[in-house]
Design an enzyme around this catalytic site. Structure first.
Site, PDB file in Angstrom:
ATOM      1  N   GLU A   1       4.826   3.551  14.744  1.00 32.48           N
ATOM      2  CA  GLU A   1       4.488   2.394  15.609  1.00 32.48           C
ATOM      3  C   GLU A   1       5.730   1.649  16.095  1.00 32.48           C
ATOM      4  O   GLU A   1       5.862   0.430  15.908  1.00 32.48           O
ATOM      5  CB  GLU A   1       3.540   1.442  14.863  1.00 32.48           C
ATOM      6  CG  GLU A   1       2.208   2.072  14.561  1.00 32.48           C
ATOM      7  CD  GLU A   1       1.149   1.124  14.020  1.00 32.48           C
ATOM      8  OE1 GLU A   1       1.465  -0.041  13.707  1.00 32.48           O
ATOM      9  OE2 GLU A   1      -0.006   1.557  13.907  1.00 32.48           O
TER      10      GLU A   1
ATOM     11  N   GLU B   1      -3.544   7.663  12.511  1.00 36.99           N
ATOM     12  CA  GLU B   1      -4.142   6.514  11.807  1.00 36.99           C
ATOM     13  C   GLU B   1      -5.423   6.151  12.536  1.00 36.99           C
ATOM     14  O   GLU B   1      -5.387   5.763  13.707  1.00 36.99           O
ATOM     15  CB  GLU B   1      -3.197   5.299  11.804  1.00 36.99           C
ATOM     16  CG  GLU B   1      -2.018   5.443  10.872  1.00 36.99           C
ATOM     17  CD  GLU B   1      -1.210   4.161  10.729  1.00 36.99           C
ATOM     18  OE1 GLU B   1      -1.789   3.063  10.761  1.00 36.99           O
ATOM     19  OE2 GLU B   1       0.024   4.292  10.597  1.00 36.99           O
TER      20      GLU B   1
HETATM   21  O1  AHR Z   1      -2.400   1.584   7.771  1.00 37.17           O
HETATM   22  C1  AHR Z   1      -1.930   0.268   7.704  1.00 37.17           C
HETATM   23  C2  AHR Z   1      -0.884  -0.028   8.768  1.00 37.17           C
HETATM   24  O2  AHR Z   1      -1.490   0.019  10.027  1.00 37.17           O
HETATM   25  C3  AHR Z   1       0.243   0.962   8.872  1.00 37.17           C
HETATM   26  O3  AHR Z   1       1.274   0.695   7.994  1.00 37.17           O
HETATM   27  C4  AHR Z   1       0.710   0.783  10.283  1.00 37.17           C
HETATM   28  O4  AHR Z   1       1.240   1.949  10.824  1.00 37.17           O
HETATM   29  C5  AHR Z   1      -0.524   0.298  11.028  1.00 37.17           C
HETATM   30  O5  AHR Z   1      -0.274  -0.826  11.767  1.00 37.17           O
END
Ligand code: AHR
Length: 496
Positions: A172, A291
């Site tokens: 990110e 994610e």
């Molecule tokens: O999964 C939790 C967080 O969500 C991770 O660390 C990040 O990549 C995202 O913002």
């Protein structure tokens, strides 16, 4: 409500890569400490890995696990987590405001992966560090040469390389909350150079370029095309991240969010193919949805500053969350031609399908079940069925089909599986299935998750929200008919 579904081999989307059912373990909260790793726990093995957790990870059948972050990776010095444990430093983790003890690191994770029958998907720090430390880590993990980092691993007691195939180029990097956040141009340059050096060390690896941190990111679109334009030739995948929540307490809208997810995926494919066209490239960039999940219950929960392994992001999922997770995974499967890796975020305790008590037991969250059933039965080819069903409108979305659907065809097992969420809050749906080119296929099981209060959660020793078996669909003149309950997740399997 009535619906019709036609399933045919010609409606194939693409082969389902098993890595679609990946997950994620970050050094965050109790994901590692008290989650997968807890020396002294009643079920821990000689390495301190919790056996009760490994058992459930095996039930989920997770082929790949992303590690060590997440936001954490953007400040991580991987050298802190290898070598003699007593020499490893405690460190501040600025991502989550905690103290990282470093008693679990790269080699422990690799060993855990072997025991949990999964494969690592490593992320490198492109926030506070860069290509140099990234290429050193690839050498440490993957090479047998008589050189500094390969020798360092051997000195640490691991003669054989770990052979890590999949690598994330940071995390990110578009987000202001990220340590060392970058502009798309800065990131594109750094990621390109990192990927280049990492592949020079080990040409057999694949790398994932960070896409936007979500569809709502300010720079979404521009970020993808700018970073890809620079790094196109050196990377294999572009990442997507998306979480949904229901803080408005509007279930109809919450259940409709996967239509937005569908658009998100489609736009990212367009961004990739725009760059491909511009470059007149023959190479197609695939997607890593590394994610995805529901995340909102734990927002704003207080955390003691600089504590170790506190209760962070510990969402306890209810029944409607499980339906949303099912809709998300169904949507990912509908893009199986481009999505080759996906990770439910995360695996244990931290916004996860598995929940433990440190020093105590474990339970399967509501979201465990859609993932488990799809990981088990969504094999072979993804088929986008033709569906006729009523639709509804919310304030934000129009024409949301009441049914979220995908079918899969496992040629080897001669099995067709259908996964359906009925989003209607009140109406059952009588659905007719027509299976074209599947002569002799008959229903062998019909399981569903339904009939629960939308806010019902599971707990230790009380896994009420789960799948149950139903009467098989009835057959009449080649049409199979089933009743899908209001607010339900359904799995119907046909076999020859
Ligand atoms: O999964 C939790 C967080 O969500 C991770 O660390 C990040 O990549 C995202 O913002």
């Amino acid at each position: 409500m009535k619906a019709k579904m036609t399933i045919a081999k010609e409606l194939k989307v693409g082969n389902i890569d098993r890595r679609m059912f990946g997950s994620f373990v970050e050094h965050l909260g109790r994901a590692v400490y008290g989650g997968i790793y807890e020396p002294g726990h009643a079920t821990a093995d000689e390495d301190g890995f919790r056996g009760d957790v490994i058992k459930l990870v095996n039930e989920l059948d997770v082929p790949v696990v992303r590690y060590p972050g997440g936001n954490f990776v953007s400040g991580y010095d991987w050298e802190d987590g290898v070598g003699p444990v007593e020499k490893r430093p405690q460190r501040l983790d600025l991502a989550w405001g905690t103290t990282e003890p470093n008693t679990f690191g790269t080699n422990e994770f690799m060993k855990w992966c072997k025991k949990a029958n999964t494969a690592p998907m490593m992320a490198v720090n492109l926030g506070t560090r860069g290509p140099d430390e990234a290429r050193a880590l690839v050498e440490y993990c993957n090479l047998s040469t008589n050189t500094k980092y390969a020798n360092m691993r051997k000195e640490h007691g691991y003669e054989k390389p770990w052979d890590v195939k999949l690598w994330c180029l940071g995390n990110e990097m578009d987000g202001a909350w990220q340590m060392g956040a970058k502009t798309a141009y800065e990131y594109g340059r750094t990621a390109h150079e990192a990927s280049k050096l990492m592949k020079w060390v080990d040409p057999s690896i694949e790398t994932v370029l960070c896409g936007s941190s979500s569809r709502n990111s300010k720079t979404f679109g521009e970020w993808e095309t700018t970073a890809l334009d620079i790094a196109y030739d050196s990377v294999d995948y572009l990442s997507l991240h998306q979480y949904y929540g229901n803080s408005e307490r509007n279930t109809e809208k919450f259940l409709a969010l996967s239509t937005e997810l569908d658009e998100f995926i489609y736009s990212v494919i367009c961004a990739c193919d725009y760059v491909k066209a511009k470059k007149r490239s023959k190479k197609k960039i695939m997607l890593s949805f590394d994610e995805w999940n529901v995340w909102y219950h734990s927002w704003g929960a207080p955390v003691e500053k600089w504590s170790t392994a506190p209760n962070q992001l510990e969402d306890i999922y209810n029944f409607e969350d499980a339906l949303v997770a099912a809709c998300m995974l169904i949507t990912l499967l509908r893009h199986a031609d481009r999505i080759k890796v996906a990770c439910i975020a995360q695996l244990v305790n931290v916004i996860a399908p598995i929940f433990t008590k440190t020093g105590g037991g474990v339970f399967r969250q509501t979201t465990f079940w859609p993932f488990e059933r799809m990981s088990k039965y969504a094999r072979g080819e993804s088929i986008k069925p033709i569906v006729e069903c009523p639709k509804y409108d919310t304030k934000d979305y129009t024409d949301v089909p009441y049914l979220e659907t995908i079918a899969t065809y496992d040629e080897e097992k001669e099995e067709v599986a259908v996964f359906i969420v009925n989003r209607s809050l009140d109406d059952d749906c009588v659905i007719d299935f027509k299976l074209l080119d599947f002569d002799g296929y008959k229903p062998v099981s019909f399981e569903s998750m339904d009939g629960y209060d939308k806010l019902l959660v599971n707990d230790f020793g009380k896994e009420t929200v789960c799948m149950h078996a139903n009467e098989l669909p009835v057959s009449d003149d080649g049409i199979f008919t089933a009743n899908l309950k209001a607010m339900s997740f359904n799995v119907i399997r046909f076999k020859k």
